[in-house]
Write a protein that holds these residues in place. Sequence first.
Motif, PDB file in Angstrom:
ATOM      1  N   HIS A  44       0.797  -1.234   0.000  1.00  0.00           N
ATOM      2  CA  HIS A  44       0.000   0.000   0.000  1.00  0.00           C
ATOM      3  C   HIS A  44       0.822   1.273   0.000  1.00  0.00           C
ATOM      4  O   HIS A  44       0.279   2.350  -0.076  1.00  0.00           O
TER       5      HIS A  44
ATOM      6  N   ASP B  67     -11.783   9.963   7.262  1.00  0.00           N
ATOM      7  CA  ASP B  67     -10.796   9.071   6.638  1.00  0.00           C
ATOM      8  C   ASP B  67     -11.436   7.681   6.569  1.00  0.00           C
ATOM      9  O   ASP B  67     -11.523   6.978   7.573  1.00  0.00           O
TER      10      ASP B  67
ATOM     11  N   GLY C 252     -11.485   3.814   5.495  1.00  0.00           N
ATOM     12  CA  GLY C 252     -10.431   2.812   5.266  1.00  0.00           C
ATOM     13  C   GLY C 252      -9.133   3.356   5.837  1.00  0.00           C
ATOM     14  O   GLY C 252      -8.117   3.425   5.176  1.00  0.00           O
TER      15      GLY C 252
ATOM     16  N   GLY D  94      -6.917   2.356   8.015  1.00  0.00           N
ATOM     17  CA  GLY D  94      -5.705   1.542   8.221  1.00  0.00           C
ATOM     18  C   GLY D  94      -5.015   1.951   9.518  1.00  0.00           C
ATOM     19  O   GLY D  94      -5.565   1.803  10.609  1.00  0.00           O
TER      20      GLY D  94
ATOM     21  N   ASP E 251     -11.767  -3.171   9.570  1.00  0.00           N
ATOM     22  CA  ASP E 251     -10.931  -4.162  10.232  1.00  0.00           C
ATOM     23  C   ASP E 251     -10.652  -3.772  11.685  1.00  0.00           C
ATOM     24  O   ASP E 251     -10.196  -2.661  11.955  1.00  0.00           O
TER      25      ASP E 251
ATOM     26  N   SER F 254      -7.150  -2.541  12.575  1.00  0.00           N
ATOM     27  CA  SER F 254      -6.861  -1.168  12.155  1.00  0.00           C
ATOM     28  C   SER F 254      -7.409  -0.176  13.168  1.00  0.00           C
ATOM     29  O   SER F 254      -6.769   0.837  13.450  1.00  0.00           O
TER      30      SER F 254
ATOM     31  N   GLY G 201     -16.166   0.029  10.949  1.00  0.00           N
ATOM     32  CA  GLY G 201     -17.368   0.022  10.112  1.00  0.00           C
ATOM     33  C   GLY G 201     -17.062   0.242   8.648  1.00  0.00           C
ATOM     34  O   GLY G 201     -15.917   0.103   8.200  1.00  0.00           O
ATOM     35  N   THR G 202     -18.106   0.592   7.905  1.00  0.00           N
ATOM     36  CA  THR G 202     -17.999   0.820   6.455  1.00  0.00           C
ATOM     37  C   THR G 202     -18.848   2.049   6.113  1.00  0.00           C
ATOM     38  O   THR G 202     -19.335   2.738   7.008  1.00  0.00           O
TER      39      THR G 202
ATOM     40  N   ASN H 154      -8.660   5.834   0.706  1.00  0.00           N
ATOM     41  CA  ASN H 154      -7.651   5.036   0.013  1.00  0.00           C
ATOM     42  C   ASN H 154      -8.029   3.572   0.262  1.00  0.00           C
ATOM     43  O   ASN H 154      -7.591   2.978   1.242  1.00  0.00           O
TER      44      ASN H 154
ATOM     45  N   ILE I 173     -14.683  -1.336  -3.844  1.00  0.00           N
ATOM     46  CA  ILE I 173     -15.324  -0.667  -2.700  1.00  0.00           C
ATOM     47  C   ILE I 173     -15.643   0.783  -3.084  1.00  0.00           C
ATOM     48  O   ILE I 173     -16.736   1.290  -2.807  1.00  0.00           O
TER      49      ILE I 173
HETATM   50  C1  LIG Z   1      -5.024   0.637   1.207  1.00  0.00           C
HETATM   51  S1  LIG Z   1      -5.409   0.573   2.916  1.00  0.00           S
HETATM   52  C2  LIG Z   1      -5.263   2.288   3.276  1.00  0.00           C
HETATM   53  C3  LIG Z   1      -4.803   2.589   4.654  1.00  0.00           C
HETATM   54  C4  LIG Z   1      -4.516   4.069   4.921  1.00  0.00           C
HETATM   55  N1  LIG Z   1      -5.701   4.888   4.755  1.00  0.00           N
HETATM   56  C5  LIG Z   1      -3.405   4.583   4.032  1.00  0.00           C
HETATM   57  O1  LIG Z   1      -3.664   5.430   3.195  1.00  0.00           O
HETATM   58  O2  LIG Z   1      -2.274   4.118   4.189  1.00  0.00           O
HETATM   59  C6  LIG Z   1      -7.175   0.277   2.852  1.00  0.00           C
HETATM   60  C7  LIG Z   1      -7.883   0.113   4.193  1.00  0.00           C
HETATM   61  O3  LIG Z   1      -9.293   0.046   3.921  1.00  0.00           O
HETATM   62  C8  LIG Z   1      -9.898  -0.889   4.790  1.00  0.00           C
HETATM   63  N2  LIG Z   1     -11.161  -1.317   4.161  1.00  0.00           N
HETATM   64  C9  LIG Z   1     -11.357  -2.269   3.219  1.00  0.00           C
HETATM   65  N3  LIG Z   1     -12.653  -2.318   2.853  1.00  0.00           N
HETATM   66  C10 LIG Z   1     -13.293  -1.352   3.561  1.00  0.00           C
HETATM   67  C11 LIG Z   1     -14.645  -0.884   3.619  1.00  0.00           C
HETATM   68  N4  LIG Z   1     -15.610  -1.427   2.861  1.00  0.00           N
HETATM   69  N5  LIG Z   1     -14.938   0.138   4.442  1.00  0.00           N
HETATM   70  C12 LIG Z   1     -13.983   0.672   5.253  1.00  0.00           C
HETATM   71  N6  LIG Z   1     -12.692   0.264   5.250  1.00  0.00           N
HETATM   72  C13 LIG Z   1     -12.344  -0.721   4.412  1.00  0.00           C
HETATM   73  C14 LIG Z   1      -8.846  -1.974   4.962  1.00  0.00           C
HETATM   74  O4  LIG Z   1      -9.054  -2.690   6.169  1.00  0.00           O
HETATM   75  C15 LIG Z   1      -7.540  -1.151   4.954  1.00  0.00           C
HETATM   76  O5  LIG Z   1      -7.153  -0.807   6.274  1.00  0.00           O
END
Ligand SMILES: C[S@@+](CC[C@H](N)C(=O)[O-])C[C@H]1O[C@@H](n2cnc3c(N)ncnc32)[C@H](O)[C@@H]1O
Length: 275
Positions: A124, A147, A149, A151, A173, A176, A196-197, A212, A217
């Motif tokens: 990533h 923010d 996703g 992470g 996750d 995270s 959550g989502t 990100n 998604i």
């Molecule tokens: C590429 S990483 C980005 C992490 C951080 N934002 C960065 O820029 O380094 C994507 C993150 O999105 C989370 N994720 C995946 N599907 C998701 C969803 N439907 N809703 C929220 N988070 C999600 C993953 O668990 C992961 O931590």
Amino acid sequence: MQNYLEFNFKITPLQPWNEILMAELIEIGFDSFTEEIHGILGYIQTELFHEDQLKALSIFENENVKIEYSYEEMPNINWNEEWEKNFSPINIDDKVLIRAEFHESVPGMHEIIIQPKMSFGTGHHPTTHLMIQQMMDIDFTGKKVLDMGCGTSVLAIYAKQQGAGDTKAIDIDEWSVENSKENAARNSVELDIEQGTAENLGKENYDIILANINRNILISDIPTYVSVLNEGGKLLLSGLCFFDVDDILEVCKESGLTLKKKLQREEWVSLLLEK
Ligand SMILES: C[S@@+](CC[C@H](N)C(=O)[O-])C[C@H]1O[C@@H](n2cnc3c(N)ncnc32)[C@H](O)[C@@H]1O
């Protein structure tokens, strides 16, 4: 401790398909890779893997490339320790440094300290880099930020350090979420962190949304993000490959967004859009 599968992909010809395969694998949940002479080793959490999803990847239907694979369950490894060993600092334009506590500090650079843990896959880095690069040119002062996703919450932390107001960080996750809480404390910033989502959204509106994640998604969730974005607000996206951009822009256009800036690093892209 989470269980992992190790995939051994043999790719003919190797270039440029190894890069394209890795990009497609990240989109279905693979989170780290090792490049080999004849292909790549790829790693995914056992619970995230579905054979149907893998076989449905468009690269397997491409007549220009032949891919064979086998996989096996990995022995239980402490991935936090493994990733910690492999995590090197990320230098963004000699201005921003994302580093762990055990790395040396670099005088004159703005620093974000994170403990990578399981929420930071090595694959990533280019997208995080692109997001921070875009963020360096945005005025966050007093802005309400989301923010999605998050992470490690590296982006939310940077937004707060740049003067953002209330900032929410959401990730699907639980690792995270736990890691984000630790990182917020580590950087002495206050974040509202939630597991959550996009389904959790709807009660509050934001001036700037950072997401990100990955192509699929984003395609499904962009309309929800836009529904909680203030008029004139900014949506910053990454987790996309250059070949995903047309599909993403179509959804953005239908949702009333205008493209303001596109950055690319290796095969990865980040888009800045405005409502
Ligand atoms: C590429 S990483 C980005 C992490 C951080 N934002 C960065 O820029 O380094 C994507 C993150 O999105 C989370 N994720 C995946 N599907 C998701 C969803 N439907 N809703 C929220 N988070 C999600 C993953 O668990 C992961 O931590």
